[in-house]
Design a protein around this motif. Structure first.
Motif, PDB file in Angstrom:
ATOM      1  N   ARG A 233       0.834  -1.208   0.000  1.00  0.00           N
ATOM      2  CA  ARG A 233       0.000   0.000   0.000  1.00  0.00           C
ATOM      3  C   ARG A 233       0.867   1.256   0.000  1.00  0.00           C
ATOM      4  N   ALA A 234       1.944   1.233   0.777  1.00  0.00           N
ATOM      5  CA  ALA A 234       2.840   2.388   0.852  1.00  0.00           C
ATOM      6  C   ALA A 234       3.462   2.696  -0.504  1.00  0.00           C
ATOM      7  N   VAL A 235       3.903   1.657  -1.203  1.00  0.00           N
ATOM      8  CA  VAL A 235       4.490   1.840  -2.538  1.00  0.00           C
ATOM      9  C   VAL A 235       3.467   2.452  -3.482  1.00  0.00           C
ATOM     10  N   MET A 236       2.259   1.922  -3.493  1.00  0.00           N
ATOM     11  CA  MET A 236       1.230   2.398  -4.412  1.00  0.00           C
ATOM     12  C   MET A 236       0.845   3.846  -4.146  1.00  0.00           C
ATOM     13  N   ASN A 237       1.045   4.310  -2.920  1.00  0.00           N
ATOM     14  CA  ASN A 237       0.677   5.687  -2.564  1.00  0.00           C
ATOM     15  C   ASN A 237       1.713   6.716  -3.002  1.00  0.00           C
ATOM     16  N   GLN A 238       2.858   6.270  -3.508  1.00  0.00           N
ATOM     17  CA  GLN A 238       3.941   7.201  -3.833  1.00  0.00           C
ATOM     18  C   GLN A 238       4.162   7.319  -5.343  1.00  0.00           C
ATOM     19  N   LEU A 239       3.139   7.020  -6.137  1.00  0.00           N
ATOM     20  CA  LEU A 239       3.274   7.003  -7.591  1.00  0.00           C
ATOM     21  C   LEU A 239       2.642   8.229  -8.243  1.00  0.00           C
ATOM     22  N   LEU A 240       3.190   8.625  -9.382  1.00  0.00           N
ATOM     23  CA  LEU A 240       2.520   9.590 -10.241  1.00  0.00           C
ATOM     24  C   LEU A 240       1.260   8.957 -10.837  1.00  0.00           C
ATOM     25  N   ASP A 241       0.360   9.783 -11.352  1.00  0.00           N
ATOM     26  CA  ASP A 241      -0.837   9.238 -11.991  1.00  0.00           C
ATOM     27  C   ASP A 241      -0.456   8.341 -13.174  1.00  0.00           C
ATOM     28  N   ASP A 242       0.514   8.774 -13.973  1.00  0.00           N
ATOM     29  CA  ASP A 242       1.026   7.963 -15.083  1.00  0.00           C
ATOM     30  C   ASP A 242       2.291   7.258 -14.608  1.00  0.00           C
ATOM     31  N   HIS A 243       2.184   5.981 -14.345  1.00  0.00           N
ATOM     32  CA  HIS A 243       3.306   5.265 -13.729  1.00  0.00           C
ATOM     33  C   HIS A 243       3.405   3.851 -14.268  1.00  0.00           C
ATOM     34  N   SER A 244       4.549   3.251 -13.984  1.00  0.00           N
ATOM     35  CA  SER A 244       4.757   1.824 -14.232  1.00  0.00           C
ATOM     36  C   SER A 244       5.309   1.223 -12.947  1.00  0.00           C
ATOM     37  N   VAL A 245       4.570   0.284 -12.361  1.00  0.00           N
ATOM     38  CA  VAL A 245       5.037  -0.389 -11.146  1.00  0.00           C
ATOM     39  C   VAL A 245       5.005  -1.890 -11.394  1.00  0.00           C
ATOM     40  N   THR A 246       6.121  -2.543 -11.097  1.00  0.00           N
ATOM     41  CA  THR A 246       6.267  -3.979 -11.347  1.00  0.00           C
ATOM     42  C   THR A 246       6.566  -4.699 -10.048  1.00  0.00           C
ATOM     43  N   PHE A 247       5.753  -5.697  -9.724  1.00  0.00           N
ATOM     44  CA  PHE A 247       5.972  -6.538  -8.551  1.00  0.00           C
ATOM     45  C   PHE A 247       6.490  -7.889  -9.027  1.00  0.00           C
ATOM     46  N   ILE A 248       7.657  -8.292  -8.528  1.00  0.00           N
ATOM     47  CA  ILE A 248       8.274  -9.565  -8.915  1.00  0.00           C
ATOM     48  C   ILE A 248       8.279 -10.475  -7.689  1.00  0.00           C
ATOM     49  N   LEU A 249       7.723 -11.673  -7.825  1.00  0.00           N
ATOM     50  CA  LEU A 249       7.541 -12.494  -6.626  1.00  0.00           C
ATOM     51  C   LEU A 249       7.395 -13.974  -6.952  1.00  0.00           C
ATOM     52  N   ASP A 250       7.511 -14.775  -5.882  1.00  0.00           N
ATOM     53  CA  ASP A 250       7.212 -16.204  -5.928  1.00  0.00           C
ATOM     54  C   ASP A 250       6.841 -16.626  -4.518  1.00  0.00           C
ATOM     55  N   THR A 251       5.556 -16.813  -4.244  1.00  0.00           N
ATOM     56  CA  THR A 251       5.134 -17.145  -2.893  1.00  0.00           C
ATOM     57  C   THR A 251       5.607 -18.538  -2.463  1.00  0.00           C
ATOM     58  N   ALA A 252       6.037 -19.373  -3.404  1.00  0.00           N
ATOM     59  CA  ALA A 252       6.627 -20.665  -3.025  1.00  0.00           C
ATOM     60  C   ALA A 252       7.933 -20.464  -2.270  1.00  0.00           C
TER      61      ALA A 252
END
Length: 468
Positions: A233-252
């Motif tokens: 949530r904190a990351v998403m709150n610090q973005l410009l209206d026009d943005h690119s945000v990439t989450f890289i993950l593996d819950t395993a």
């Protein structure tokens, strides 16, 4: 210390980085599929696209970019690799950080951050609660960290009835037990925090989720599965209206008591903004099978990915499991290094669950082998030493030619009873992750009379036993 990653795209990654789109993108990657490399490649392609856009729009302000990792060691490693490709210029402002460092700097907090309830609630009260509920102190600490990281303070009562994603099946937390935890531990702790003007690590995330300090064009979050819901949530709150945000993950490969769903964070994940990396490019077939045997029977959700062995083409030495005293395990490792490893061109890591290296350091010094400790290091070491000592946690996201994980005794890998105990599941994922750091060889070791039960989950057909 040599940084191993060759930042060049695999066929899977090439199709991924060629598409740049606004908004959120989720990349799910199996162990060994090159998630950290993907983060760097995505960074490179995103910068190029945004610079072209900036020039078309005749924008005068720089492109603001944030690359977050989950611990200091990985942050130092990624920063070293990233800054080999990019330098900050009037057009580019790139920051590589851990979440905690980024949040503290943003909030201007220089003082101490408390770790959890036991910093404000008396130890006697805390242990009395554990005794009355038959819950271990470690489990209670992790459960509190989990629920306070998952919910904003005003929504914390949702914990009473919500699914406990990412927390295993045992110990079972029925609603009456959850209510007891909130009333006797969580709420008193929150009241004492506010009364004494204290901050814990989750408060950093909540503050960043509720107040805007930045205007980022590009954000990439590596190892997102070990971030809490409030951190996302904190990351998403610090973005410009026009943005690119990439989450890289593996819950395993999740190794912390955290769990969230994209829906509860208000993030829509659809086929057009998600991608999966399944091929294992780091490990040999033998290492991949050895690591994956630890994960057998552990369920994965949509954000978890098991390696595709059909795409793992590199053959190698069968993994070795040493049985004997710790001193003899280390002697075997030292002889292996001196006889079979070229330290001028190959890297070695000694990993340990708790980072207990005092005895190992004495034997390495006696053998005239130079080493460096990288646990929690915020800068990647640039010296000539090619032997690293690290906790398993700090090795996450890194890779080495050869890995030794010795001293796997019950004392250093404690857990509760039952196959569904969350601590046991976490330790299995943690050891599998550590094994997966190895590109060429992996050697484990334990003392038979003190062996961790985690050893029992290794498939005997995937390794060779050697008594030392």
């Amino acid at each position: 210390m040599r940084a191993l990653i060759d930042v060049g795209p695999t066929p899977e990654q090439l199709s991924l980085i060629s598409r740049i789109q606004m908004g959120v993108e989720v990349i799910r990657g199996a162990a060994g599929s090159g998630k950290t490399t993907t983060a760097l490649l995505k960074l490179r392609s995103s910068i190029g696209a945004f610079l072209n856009r900036k020039r078309r729009q005749k924008r005068t302000t720089p492109i603001n970019i944030l690359l977050l990792t989950y611990n200091r060691t990985l942050s130092g490693y990624v920063s070293e690799l990233a800054h080999k490709q990019f330098t900050n210029t009037p057009e580019i402002n790139l920051e590589v950080s851990t979440f905690s460092k980024w949040a503290k700097n943003s909030l201007g907090i220089n003082g101490n951050i408390i770790d959890g309830p036991e910093d404000l609630i008396s130890r006697a009260e805390f242990l009395n609660f554990c005794s009355n509920t038959n819950l271990s102190a470690d489990f209670v600490r992790e459960e509190v960290d989990y629920l306070m990281g998952k919910y904003l303070p005003r929504e914390i009562a949702h914990y009473l009835t919500a699914r406990r994603d990412g927390r295993g099946g045992t110990p079972r937390m029925a609603q009456n037990m959850r209510e007891k935890l909130l009333n006797e531990i969580v709420y008193p702790y929150m009241q004492k925090k506010y009364a004494n003007a204290k901050f814990d690590w989750n408060d950093l995330a909540v503050a960043m989720a509720e107040r805007k300090f930045h205007a980022y064009d590009i954000v990439i979050v590596d190892e997102s599965q070990d971030f809490s819901g409030n951190q996302i949530r904190a990351v998403m709150n610090q973005l410009l209206d026009d943005h690119s945000v990439t989450f890289i993950l593996d819950t395993a490969q999740r190794i912390y008591a955290r769990g969230f769903t994209w829906a509860e964070l208000g993030i829509s994940v659809r086929p057009e903004n998600s991608f999966r990396l399944s091929a294992n490019y780091r490990n040999t077939k033998q290492i991949a099978r050895f690591a994956t045997s630890l994960l057998k029977g552990i369920g994965t959700d949509d954000d978890g990915t098991l390696p595709d062995f059909s795409a793992t083409t590199r053959e190698g030495q069968i993994p070795i499991v040493l049985k004997g005293s710790f001193g003899n395990q280390v002697k075997y490792a030292i002889n292996f290094i001196k006889s079979k490893i070229d330290l001028s061109s190959e890297s070695v890591a000694f990993l340990h669950p708790l980072g207990w290296f005092k005895a190992l350091e004495i034997l390495l010094n006696d053998a005239d082998l130079q080493y460096i400790t990288i646990t929690r290091a915020s800068d990647w070491p640039i010296g000539s030493e090619n032997i690293a000592l690290s906790t398993l946690h700090s090795a996450k996201g890194l890779e080495f030619d050869h890995v030794f994980i010795l001293g796997l005794n019950a004392e250093v890998m404690p857990h509760g009873d039952g196959n569904e105990d969350e601590k046991l599941l976490t330790l299995r994922r943690l050891l599998a992750m550590g094994i997966g750091r190895a590109k060429s060889t992996i050697i484990l070791g334990y003392k038979p009379e003190d062996a961790s039960t985690v050893i029992e989950y290794l498939d005997p057909e995937t390794f060779m036993d050697i008594a030392v």
